[in-house]
Design an enzyme around this catalytic site. Structure first.
Site, mmCIF file in Angstrom:
data_model
loop_
_atom_site.group_PDB
_atom_site.id
_atom_site.type_symbol
_atom_site.label_atom_id
_atom_site.label_comp_id
_atom_site.label_asym_id
_atom_site.label_seq_id
_atom_site.Cartn_x
_atom_site.Cartn_y
_atom_site.Cartn_z
ATOM 1 N N CYS A 1 3.165 -2.332 5.870
ATOM 2 C CA CYS A 1 3.971 -1.116 5.652
ATOM 3 C C CYS A 1 3.175 0.119 6.053
ATOM 4 O O CYS A 1 3.555 1.237 5.701
ATOM 5 C CB CYS A 1 4.453 -1.032 4.206
ATOM 6 S SG CYS A 1 3.148 -1.212 2.987
ATOM 7 N N CYS B 1 15.619 17.969 0.190
ATOM 8 C CA CYS B 1 15.235 16.739 -0.520
ATOM 9 C C CYS B 1 14.092 16.048 0.227
ATOM 10 O O CYS B 1 14.108 15.942 1.454
ATOM 11 C CB CYS B 1 16.453 15.823 -0.592
ATOM 12 S SG CYS B 1 16.098 14.195 -1.269
ATOM 13 N N CYS C 1 23.478 14.386 5.761
ATOM 14 C CA CYS C 1 23.408 14.654 4.319
ATOM 15 C C CYS C 1 23.180 16.147 4.071
ATOM 16 O O CYS C 1 22.295 16.746 4.684
ATOM 17 C CB CYS C 1 22.250 13.840 3.741
ATOM 18 S SG CYS C 1 21.819 14.311 2.076
HETATM 19 C C1 SAM Z 1 4.184 -5.021 -0.029
HETATM 20 S S1 SAM Z 1 4.205 -5.917 -1.546
HETATM 21 C C2 SAM Z 1 4.719 -7.497 -0.970
HETATM 22 C C3 SAM Z 1 5.286 -8.440 -1.997
HETATM 23 C C4 SAM Z 1 6.009 -9.669 -1.452
HETATM 24 N N1 SAM Z 1 5.311 -10.283 -0.349
HETATM 25 C C5 SAM Z 1 7.436 -9.361 -1.095
HETATM 26 O O1 SAM Z 1 7.794 -9.490 0.091
HETATM 27 O O2 SAM Z 1 8.227 -9.014 -1.979
HETATM 28 C C6 SAM Z 1 2.526 -6.044 -1.904
HETATM 29 C C7 SAM Z 1 2.173 -6.894 -3.087
HETATM 30 O O3 SAM Z 1 0.762 -6.869 -3.236
HETATM 31 C C8 SAM Z 1 0.449 -6.892 -4.601
HETATM 32 N N2 SAM Z 1 -0.929 -6.359 -4.753
HETATM 33 C C9 SAM Z 1 -1.304 -5.048 -4.776
HETATM 34 N N3 SAM Z 1 -2.639 -4.955 -4.937
HETATM 35 C C10 SAM Z 1 -3.122 -6.227 -4.970
HETATM 36 C C11 SAM Z 1 -4.423 -6.776 -5.127
HETATM 37 N N4 SAM Z 1 -5.488 -5.985 -5.261
HETATM 38 N N5 SAM Z 1 -4.560 -8.116 -5.136
HETATM 39 C C12 SAM Z 1 -3.475 -8.909 -5.000
HETATM 40 N N6 SAM Z 1 -2.199 -8.452 -4.858
HETATM 41 C C13 SAM Z 1 -2.023 -7.116 -4.861
HETATM 42 C C14 SAM Z 1 1.529 -6.043 -5.236
HETATM 43 O O4 SAM Z 1 1.670 -6.340 -6.602
HETATM 44 C C15 SAM Z 1 2.751 -6.428 -4.416
HETATM 45 O O5 SAM Z 1 3.457 -7.475 -5.001
#
Ligand code: SAM
Length: 434
Positions: free
Chosen positions: A389, A74, A68
Protein backbone atom coordinates in the site's frame (compact mmCIF):
# COMPACT_ATOMS: atom_id res chain seq x y z
CA UNK A 1 -3.14 37.57 0.09
CA UNK A 2 -0.19 36.60 -2.16
CA UNK A 3 -1.18 35.49 -5.67
CA UNK A 4 1.06 33.77 -8.21
CA UNK A 5 0.80 32.32 -11.69
CA UNK A 6 2.56 29.14 -12.72
CA UNK A 7 2.78 26.28 -15.20
CA UNK A 8 2.17 22.90 -13.51
CA UNK A 9 4.95 20.43 -14.34
CA UNK A 10 4.08 17.27 -12.44
CA UNK A 11 2.14 15.75 -9.53
CA UNK A 12 3.51 14.85 -6.10
CA UNK A 13 2.86 11.41 -4.61
CA UNK A 14 -0.09 12.91 -2.70
CA UNK A 15 -1.67 14.44 -5.80
CA UNK A 16 -0.56 18.10 -5.60
CA UNK A 17 0.59 20.00 -8.69
CA UNK A 18 4.23 21.12 -8.77
CA UNK A 19 5.12 24.52 -10.20
CA UNK A 20 8.21 26.76 -9.99
CA UNK A 21 7.10 30.25 -11.06
CA UNK A 22 9.89 32.07 -9.24
CA UNK A 23 12.45 29.24 -9.13
CA UNK A 24 11.11 28.06 -5.79
CA UNK A 25 9.04 24.84 -5.71
CA UNK A 26 5.32 25.23 -4.97
CA UNK A 27 2.90 22.38 -4.21
CA UNK A 28 -0.59 23.35 -5.33
CA UNK A 29 -3.80 21.58 -4.33
CA UNK A 30 -6.09 20.69 -7.27
CA UNK A 31 -3.61 21.64 -9.99
CA UNK A 32 -2.95 19.26 -12.89
CA UNK A 33 0.24 18.83 -14.98
CA UNK A 34 0.08 20.81 -18.23
CA UNK A 35 -2.13 23.52 -16.73
CA UNK A 36 -1.37 27.18 -16.17
CA UNK A 37 -3.04 28.34 -12.97
CA UNK A 38 -3.16 31.29 -10.64
CA UNK A 39 -2.85 30.28 -7.02
CA UNK A 40 -2.92 31.76 -3.55
CA UNK A 41 -0.33 30.98 -0.93
CA UNK A 42 -1.58 28.74 1.88
CA UNK A 43 1.78 27.99 3.47
CA UNK A 44 5.42 28.92 3.17
CA UNK A 45 8.45 26.89 4.18
CA UNK A 46 12.11 27.63 3.53
CA UNK A 47 12.47 25.03 0.79
CA UNK A 48 8.97 25.14 -0.75
CA UNK A 49 5.63 26.90 -0.74
CA UNK A 50 2.06 25.59 -0.51
CA UNK A 51 -0.87 26.91 -2.51
CA UNK A 52 -4.45 26.49 -3.64
CA UNK A 53 -5.70 27.05 -7.20
CA UNK A 54 -7.59 30.29 -7.61
CA UNK A 55 -8.17 30.20 -11.36
CA UNK A 56 -7.30 27.70 -14.07
CA UNK A 57 -6.06 29.82 -17.00
CA UNK A 58 -5.18 26.90 -19.31
CA UNK A 59 -6.99 23.71 -18.24
CA UNK A 60 -5.79 20.14 -18.77
CA UNK A 61 -7.98 17.88 -20.94
CA UNK A 62 -8.02 15.57 -17.90
CA UNK A 63 -9.76 18.16 -15.70
CA UNK A 64 -13.36 17.32 -14.69
CA UNK A 65 -15.84 19.02 -12.37
CA UNK A 66 -15.55 17.24 -9.00
CA UNK A 67 -18.73 15.25 -8.35
CA UNK A 68 -18.81 15.92 -4.61
CA UNK A 69 -19.72 19.35 -3.20
CA UNK A 70 -17.29 18.85 -0.28
CA UNK A 71 -14.28 18.31 -2.56
CA UNK A 72 -11.51 20.79 -1.76
CA UNK A 73 -12.60 21.19 1.84
CA UNK A 74 -12.94 17.54 2.97
CA UNK A 75 -9.65 15.71 3.43
CA UNK A 76 -11.13 12.37 2.29
CA UNK A 77 -10.41 12.84 -1.45
CA UNK A 78 -7.67 14.68 -3.33
CA UNK A 79 -8.07 13.69 -7.00
CA UNK A 80 -11.74 14.22 -7.90
CA UNK A 81 -10.75 17.03 -10.27
CA UNK A 82 -8.90 14.44 -12.40
CA UNK A 83 -10.83 12.18 -14.77
CA UNK A 84 -10.91 8.58 -13.42
CA UNK A 85 -8.62 7.05 -16.08
CA UNK A 86 -6.17 9.93 -15.65
CA UNK A 87 -6.12 9.25 -11.89
CA UNK A 88 -5.11 5.68 -12.59
CA UNK A 89 -2.47 6.76 -15.13
CA UNK A 90 -1.03 9.06 -12.47
CA UNK A 91 -0.86 6.19 -9.97
CA UNK A 92 0.77 3.89 -12.52
CA UNK A 93 3.38 6.54 -13.35
CA UNK A 94 4.07 7.13 -9.68
CA UNK A 95 4.57 3.39 -9.16
CA UNK A 96 7.02 3.14 -12.06
CA UNK A 97 8.89 6.29 -10.92
CA UNK A 98 9.27 5.10 -7.32
CA UNK A 99 10.42 1.65 -8.42
CA UNK A 100 12.96 3.34 -10.65
CA UNK A 101 14.19 6.10 -8.36
CA UNK A 102 14.10 4.38 -4.97
CA UNK A 103 14.42 0.76 -6.03
CA UNK A 104 16.64 1.14 -9.07
CA UNK A 105 14.30 -1.35 -10.74
CA UNK A 106 13.51 -1.17 -14.43
CA UNK A 107 9.89 -2.39 -14.38
CA UNK A 108 9.21 -2.61 -18.13
CA UNK A 109 5.50 -2.64 -19.05
CA UNK A 110 2.99 -2.77 -16.20
CA UNK A 111 0.29 -5.42 -16.22
CA UNK A 112 -3.20 -3.94 -16.53
CA UNK A 113 -4.37 -2.40 -13.28
CA UNK A 114 -6.96 -3.92 -11.01
CA UNK A 115 -9.92 -1.59 -10.59
CA UNK A 116 -13.55 -1.58 -9.53
CA UNK A 117 -16.47 0.88 -9.40
CA UNK A 118 -15.11 4.39 -8.70
CA UNK A 119 -17.89 5.39 -6.28
CA UNK A 120 -19.56 3.83 -3.25
CA UNK A 121 -16.59 1.52 -2.65
CA UNK A 122 -15.56 2.31 0.94
CA UNK A 123 -16.76 -0.29 3.42
CA UNK A 124 -14.80 1.13 6.33
CA UNK A 125 -14.42 4.65 7.64
CA UNK A 126 -13.30 6.45 10.74
CA UNK A 127 -15.48 9.54 11.12
CA UNK A 128 -14.46 12.39 13.38
CA UNK A 129 -17.07 13.91 15.72
CA UNK A 130 -16.81 17.39 17.24
CA UNK A 131 -19.07 19.79 19.10
CA UNK A 132 -18.89 23.22 17.41
CA UNK A 133 -21.77 25.31 18.83
CA UNK A 134 -21.26 28.18 16.38
CA UNK A 135 -21.74 25.73 13.50
CA UNK A 136 -24.99 24.40 14.98
CA UNK A 137 -23.80 21.63 17.33
CA UNK A 138 -22.25 18.28 16.49
CA UNK A 139 -20.31 17.83 13.25
CA UNK A 140 -19.65 14.34 11.87
CA UNK A 141 -17.34 13.63 8.94
CA UNK A 142 -13.78 13.32 7.71
CA UNK A 143 -11.11 15.82 8.72
CA UNK A 144 -10.66 18.84 6.52
CA UNK A 145 -7.71 19.00 4.18
CA UNK A 146 -4.49 19.84 6.03
CA UNK A 147 -6.12 20.85 9.32
CA UNK A 148 -7.92 19.09 12.15
CA UNK A 149 -11.39 20.63 11.65
CA UNK A 150 -14.25 18.28 10.77
CA UNK A 151 -16.15 18.59 7.48
CA UNK A 152 -19.79 18.05 8.41
CA UNK A 153 -20.89 15.52 5.80
CA UNK A 154 -24.48 14.89 4.72
CA UNK A 155 -23.26 12.54 2.04
CA UNK A 156 -20.06 10.92 0.85
CA UNK A 157 -19.92 9.44 -2.63
CA UNK A 158 -16.95 7.18 -1.91
CA UNK A 159 -18.67 5.48 1.05
CA UNK A 160 -20.73 2.34 0.53
CA UNK A 161 -24.25 3.79 0.09
CA UNK A 162 -25.50 1.79 3.09
CA UNK A 163 -23.06 3.77 5.23
CA UNK A 164 -23.49 7.09 3.39
CA UNK A 165 -27.27 7.06 3.97
CA UNK A 166 -26.61 7.20 7.74
CA UNK A 167 -24.62 10.44 7.55
CA UNK A 168 -27.51 12.94 7.75
CA UNK A 169 -28.81 11.33 10.94
CA UNK A 170 -25.53 10.69 12.77
CA UNK A 171 -25.01 14.27 13.96
CA UNK A 172 -28.58 14.56 15.32
CA UNK A 173 -28.06 11.17 17.00
CA UNK A 174 -24.89 12.33 18.78
CA UNK A 175 -26.43 15.77 19.49
CA UNK A 176 -29.21 14.05 21.44
CA UNK A 177 -26.80 12.25 23.82
CA UNK A 178 -25.97 13.54 27.32
CA UNK A 179 -22.20 13.18 26.70
CA UNK A 180 -22.21 14.45 23.12
CA UNK A 181 -18.94 16.35 23.59
CA UNK A 182 -17.23 13.17 24.82
CA UNK A 183 -17.73 11.11 21.63
CA UNK A 184 -14.68 11.90 19.46
CA UNK A 185 -15.05 9.22 16.79
CA UNK A 186 -17.44 6.83 15.06
CA UNK A 187 -15.95 3.89 13.22
CA UNK A 188 -18.16 2.34 10.55
CA UNK A 189 -17.68 -1.10 9.02
CA UNK A 190 -19.84 -2.95 6.52
CA UNK A 191 -19.89 -6.60 5.58
CA UNK A 192 -21.85 -8.10 2.66
CA UNK A 193 -25.03 -8.08 4.76
CA UNK A 194 -24.59 -6.14 8.01
CA UNK A 195 -23.26 -2.78 9.12
CA UNK A 196 -21.74 -1.86 12.47
CA UNK A 197 -21.03 1.43 14.19
CA UNK A 198 -18.41 1.68 16.93
CA UNK A 199 -18.75 4.78 19.10
CA UNK A 200 -15.57 5.79 20.90
CA UNK A 201 -16.55 7.59 24.12
CA UNK A 202 -14.51 9.23 26.89
CA UNK A 203 -17.25 9.22 29.57
CA UNK A 204 -19.96 6.68 30.45
CA UNK A 205 -23.24 6.84 28.52
CA UNK A 206 -26.40 7.32 30.62
CA UNK A 207 -29.10 4.65 30.53
CA UNK A 208 -31.21 6.98 28.38
CA UNK A 209 -28.29 7.46 25.94
CA UNK A 210 -27.99 3.70 25.61
CA UNK A 211 -31.73 3.43 24.87
CA UNK A 212 -31.42 6.13 22.20
CA UNK A 213 -28.52 4.24 20.58
CA UNK A 214 -30.32 0.90 20.73
CA UNK A 215 -33.38 2.47 19.06
CA UNK A 216 -31.20 4.10 16.38
CA UNK A 217 -29.56 0.76 15.69
CA UNK A 218 -32.88 -1.05 15.45
CA UNK A 219 -34.59 1.51 13.23
CA UNK A 220 -31.59 1.66 10.86
CA UNK A 221 -30.84 -2.08 11.07
CA UNK A 222 -27.27 -1.61 12.18
CA UNK A 223 -25.20 -3.12 14.97
CA UNK A 224 -24.12 -0.65 17.62
CA UNK A 225 -20.85 -1.11 19.56
CA UNK A 226 -19.38 1.06 22.30
CA UNK A 227 -15.67 1.62 22.88
CA UNK A 228 -14.83 3.22 26.25
CA UNK A 229 -11.03 2.54 25.96
CA UNK A 230 -8.64 0.62 23.69
CA UNK A 231 -9.90 -1.76 21.00
CA UNK A 232 -10.19 -4.60 23.53
CA UNK A 233 -12.82 -2.58 25.45
CA UNK A 234 -15.38 -2.79 22.62
CA UNK A 235 -18.74 -4.33 23.46
CA UNK A 236 -21.95 -4.74 21.53
CA UNK A 237 -24.85 -2.67 22.79
CA UNK A 238 -27.45 -4.26 20.50
CA UNK A 239 -29.54 -6.30 22.97
CA UNK A 240 -30.16 -9.33 20.77
CA UNK A 241 -27.31 -11.53 19.57
CA UNK A 242 -25.88 -10.05 16.37
CA UNK A 243 -24.33 -11.99 13.49
CA UNK A 244 -20.61 -11.46 12.80
CA UNK A 245 -19.75 -9.09 9.96
CA UNK A 246 -18.79 -11.19 6.97
CA UNK A 247 -17.62 -10.88 3.37
CA UNK A 248 -17.43 -13.47 0.65
CA UNK A 249 -14.59 -14.40 -1.68
CA UNK A 250 -14.80 -16.63 -4.77
CA UNK A 251 -18.53 -15.98 -5.29
CA UNK A 252 -19.32 -16.65 -1.66
CA UNK A 253 -17.56 -20.04 -1.57
CA UNK A 254 -15.24 -18.62 1.09
CA UNK A 255 -16.64 -16.60 3.97
CA UNK A 256 -14.45 -14.28 6.00
CA UNK A 257 -15.83 -13.07 9.31
CA UNK A 258 -14.46 -10.05 11.16
CA UNK A 259 -15.25 -7.70 13.98
CA UNK A 260 -15.79 -4.01 13.13
CA UNK A 261 -12.34 -2.83 14.24
CA UNK A 262 -10.36 -5.72 12.69
CA UNK A 263 -8.16 -4.82 9.73
CA UNK A 264 -10.01 -5.64 6.51
CA UNK A 265 -9.50 -4.23 3.01
CA UNK A 266 -11.79 -1.20 2.49
CA UNK A 267 -12.77 -1.83 -1.14
CA UNK A 268 -14.60 -5.12 -1.38
CA UNK A 269 -14.77 -5.51 -5.16
CA UNK A 270 -11.13 -4.59 -5.67
CA UNK A 271 -10.14 -6.89 -2.81
CA UNK A 272 -11.95 -9.81 -4.49
CA UNK A 273 -10.05 -9.14 -7.73
CA UNK A 274 -6.76 -8.58 -5.92
CA UNK A 275 -7.04 -11.87 -4.00
CA UNK A 276 -7.86 -13.73 -7.24
CA UNK A 277 -4.84 -12.14 -8.93
CA UNK A 278 -2.48 -12.93 -6.03
CA UNK A 279 -3.64 -16.56 -5.94
CA UNK A 280 -3.16 -16.93 -9.69
CA UNK A 281 0.29 -15.30 -9.64
CA UNK A 282 1.48 -17.73 -6.95
CA UNK A 283 0.65 -20.64 -9.30
CA UNK A 284 -0.55 -22.75 -6.38
CA UNK A 285 0.23 -26.46 -6.66
CA UNK A 286 -0.93 -29.41 -4.56
CA UNK A 287 2.50 -29.89 -2.94
CA UNK A 288 3.18 -26.23 -2.11
CA UNK A 289 3.68 -24.84 1.35
CA UNK A 290 2.95 -21.10 1.37
CA UNK A 291 3.87 -18.53 4.00
CA UNK A 292 1.37 -15.63 4.22
CA UNK A 293 3.02 -12.76 6.12
CA UNK A 294 0.90 -9.92 7.59
CA UNK A 295 -2.08 -12.22 7.08
CA UNK A 296 -4.82 -10.35 9.00
CA UNK A 297 -8.02 -12.40 9.28
CA UNK A 298 -6.93 -14.81 6.50
CA UNK A 299 -7.94 -12.80 3.41
CA UNK A 300 -5.27 -14.46 1.24
CA UNK A 301 -4.50 -17.51 3.43
CA UNK A 302 -7.87 -19.21 3.03
CA UNK A 303 -8.26 -18.99 -0.78
CA UNK A 304 -4.65 -20.22 -1.05
CA UNK A 305 -5.20 -23.08 1.41
CA UNK A 306 -7.90 -24.50 -0.89
CA UNK A 307 -5.26 -25.08 -3.56
CA UNK A 308 -2.05 -26.06 -1.79
CA UNK A 309 -0.73 -28.53 0.79
CA UNK A 310 -0.38 -25.97 3.60
CA UNK A 311 -0.59 -22.26 4.35
CA UNK A 312 1.04 -20.68 7.38
CA UNK A 313 -0.31 -17.21 8.21
CA UNK A 314 1.66 -14.81 10.42
CA UNK A 315 0.41 -11.61 12.02
CA UNK A 316 1.18 -9.65 15.20
CA UNK A 317 -2.37 -8.86 16.36
CA UNK A 318 -3.61 -11.80 18.47
CA UNK A 319 -7.29 -11.03 17.78
CA UNK A 320 -6.66 -11.26 14.02
CA UNK A 321 -4.77 -14.54 14.37
CA UNK A 322 -7.64 -15.90 16.43
CA UNK A 323 -10.10 -14.73 13.79
CA UNK A 324 -7.99 -16.34 11.04
CA UNK A 325 -8.18 -19.69 12.85
CA UNK A 326 -11.93 -19.33 13.32
CA UNK A 327 -12.35 -18.43 9.66
CA UNK A 328 -10.40 -21.53 8.64
CA UNK A 329 -12.77 -23.64 10.76
CA UNK A 330 -15.83 -21.84 9.40
CA UNK A 331 -14.73 -22.80 5.89
CA UNK A 332 -13.76 -26.39 6.80
CA UNK A 333 -10.14 -25.62 5.97
CA UNK A 334 -7.73 -27.70 8.02
CA UNK A 335 -4.44 -26.98 6.23
CA UNK A 336 -4.19 -23.29 7.21
CA UNK A 337 -2.52 -22.49 10.50
CA UNK A 338 -1.73 -19.14 12.06
CA UNK A 339 0.94 -17.73 14.30
CA UNK A 340 1.31 -14.52 16.32
CA UNK A 341 4.65 -12.90 15.53
CA UNK A 342 6.10 -9.41 15.21
CA UNK A 343 7.49 -9.32 11.69
CA UNK A 344 9.52 -6.19 12.41
CA UNK A 345 11.35 -7.67 15.41
CA UNK A 346 15.01 -8.64 15.37
CA UNK A 347 13.97 -12.16 16.48
CA UNK A 348 13.10 -12.66 12.81
CA UNK A 349 16.81 -13.34 12.25
CA UNK A 350 16.48 -16.65 14.10
CA UNK A 351 12.93 -17.65 13.19
CA UNK A 352 12.53 -20.88 11.31
CA UNK A 353 9.08 -21.11 9.70
CA UNK A 354 9.92 -24.45 8.05
CA UNK A 355 9.96 -25.15 4.33
CA UNK A 356 8.50 -22.31 2.25
CA UNK A 357 7.93 -22.84 -1.47
CA UNK A 358 6.10 -19.56 -2.07
CA UNK A 359 5.67 -16.39 -0.11
CA UNK A 360 2.93 -13.77 0.10
CA UNK A 361 3.69 -10.45 1.84
CA UNK A 362 1.04 -7.78 2.52
CA UNK A 363 2.60 -5.35 5.00
CA UNK A 364 1.41 -1.97 6.31
CA UNK A 365 2.75 1.25 4.72
CA UNK A 366 6.12 0.85 6.42
CA UNK A 367 6.81 -2.19 4.24
CA UNK A 368 8.71 -5.41 4.93
CA UNK A 369 12.35 -4.42 5.28
CA UNK A 370 13.15 -7.03 7.96
CA UNK A 371 11.40 -9.82 6.04
CA UNK A 372 13.27 -8.91 2.84
CA UNK A 373 16.60 -8.54 4.64
CA UNK A 374 16.65 -11.39 7.13
CA UNK A 375 14.04 -13.94 6.16
CA UNK A 376 13.90 -14.20 2.39
CA UNK A 377 17.64 -14.98 1.93
CA UNK A 378 17.26 -17.99 4.26
CA UNK A 379 13.93 -19.24 2.87
CA UNK A 380 14.55 -18.60 -0.85
CA UNK A 381 10.93 -19.17 -1.92
CA UNK A 382 10.65 -19.71 -5.64
CA UNK A 383 7.89 -17.07 -6.02
CA UNK A 384 7.02 -14.01 -3.95
CA UNK A 385 3.83 -11.98 -4.30
CA UNK A 386 4.25 -8.63 -2.58
CA UNK A 387 1.00 -6.66 -2.04
CA UNK A 388 1.90 -3.10 -1.10
CA UNK A 389 0.00 0.00 0.00
CA UNK A 390 3.06 2.24 -0.36
CA UNK A 391 5.09 2.31 -3.61
CA UNK A 392 8.08 3.88 -1.79
CA UNK A 393 8.58 0.97 0.63
CA UNK A 394 7.76 -1.55 -2.10
CA UNK A 395 10.57 -0.01 -4.17
CA UNK A 396 13.01 -0.09 -1.23
CA UNK A 397 12.18 -3.76 -0.48
CA UNK A 398 12.31 -4.71 -4.17
CA UNK A 399 15.88 -3.44 -4.34
CA UNK A 400 16.79 -5.70 -1.40
CA UNK A 401 15.09 -8.77 -2.90
CA UNK A 402 16.75 -8.23 -6.26
CA UNK A 403 20.26 -7.23 -5.23
CA UNK A 404 20.76 -9.38 -2.14
CA UNK A 405 18.74 -12.52 -2.87
CA UNK A 406 18.79 -12.83 -6.65
CA UNK A 407 15.11 -12.25 -7.40
CA UNK A 408 13.78 -10.86 -10.66
CA UNK A 409 10.66 -8.70 -10.90
CA UNK A 410 8.35 -10.85 -13.01
CA UNK A 411 5.38 -8.48 -13.09
CA UNK A 412 3.94 -5.39 -11.50
CA UNK A 413 0.54 -3.75 -11.55
CA UNK A 414 -1.32 -0.99 -9.78
CA UNK A 415 -4.40 -1.79 -7.72
CA UNK A 416 -6.90 1.08 -7.51
CA UNK A 417 -8.16 0.34 -4.02
CA UNK A 418 -8.96 3.98 -3.17
CA UNK A 419 -10.30 5.92 -6.20
CA UNK A 420 -10.29 9.75 -5.87
CA UNK A 421 -7.59 9.62 -3.21
CA UNK A 422 -3.85 9.60 -3.86
CA UNK A 423 -3.52 6.26 -2.04
CA UNK A 424 -2.88 3.16 -4.06
CA UNK A 425 -1.97 -0.48 -3.77
CA UNK A 426 0.36 -2.46 -6.00
CA UNK A 427 0.91 -6.13 -6.65
CA UNK A 428 4.45 -7.20 -7.50
CA UNK A 429 5.58 -10.71 -8.38
CA UNK A 430 9.19 -11.81 -7.90
CA UNK A 431 10.77 -15.07 -9.02
CA UNK A 432 14.08 -16.53 -8.03
CA UNK A 433 16.36 -16.09 -11.00
CA UNK A 434 19.33 -18.21 -9.96
C1 SAM B 1 -2.19 -4.29 4.93
S1 SAM B 1 -2.74 -5.29 6.28
C2 SAM B 1 -3.00 -6.82 5.44
C3 SAM B 1 -3.89 -7.82 6.13
C4 SAM B 1 -4.35 -9.00 5.28
N1 SAM B 1 -3.30 -9.55 4.46
C5 SAM B 1 -5.56 -8.65 4.45
O1 SAM B 1 -5.46 -8.69 3.21
O2 SAM B 1 -6.62 -8.35 5.02
C6 SAM B 1 -1.30 -5.47 7.20
C7 SAM B 1 -1.39 -6.40 8.37
O3 SAM B 1 -0.12 -6.41 9.02
C8 SAM B 1 -0.32 -6.53 10.40
N2 SAM B 1 0.90 -6.03 11.07
C9 SAM B 1 1.23 -4.73 11.32
N3 SAM B 1 2.42 -4.67 11.95
C10 SAM B 1 2.87 -5.95 12.07
C11 SAM B 1 4.04 -6.53 12.64
N4 SAM B 1 4.97 -5.76 13.20
N5 SAM B 1 4.18 -7.86 12.60
C12 SAM B 1 3.22 -8.63 12.03
N6 SAM B 1 2.08 -8.15 11.48
C13 SAM B 1 1.89 -6.81 11.51
C14 SAM B 1 -1.57 -5.72 10.66
O4 SAM B 1 -2.19 -6.11 11.86
C15 SAM B 1 -2.41 -6.02 9.43
O5 SAM B 1 -3.27 -7.10 9.65
Amino acid sequence: MDRFEGYVESLTHDGRGVTKPDGKVWFIDSAIPGETVTFVKTGNRKAYGLGRVEQVLVPSPDRVVPACPYFGQCGGCSLQHLEANAQLRFKEQLLVQQMNKIGGVDVGALKSSIKGPPWGYRRKARLGVRLVPKKGGILVGFREKRNSYITNLDNCMTLDHRIARLLPSLNSLINSLSIREKVPQIEVAAGDRDIALVLRHLKAFSTRDQEVLVNYGQSNRIQCYLQPGGTDSIWCLTPTEVPMLEYGLENGKIKIQFSPTDFTQVNHRVNQLMVEAAVEELEPGGQDRILDLFCGVGNFSLPLAKRVAEVHGVENVPALVDRGMKNAKLNDISNANFEIRDLYASSLRDWDPGRVDKLLIDPPRSGAFEVATWLVPRLTPQLIVYVSCNPATLARDSRILITRSGYRLRSLRAVDMFPHTAHMEALAVFELSR
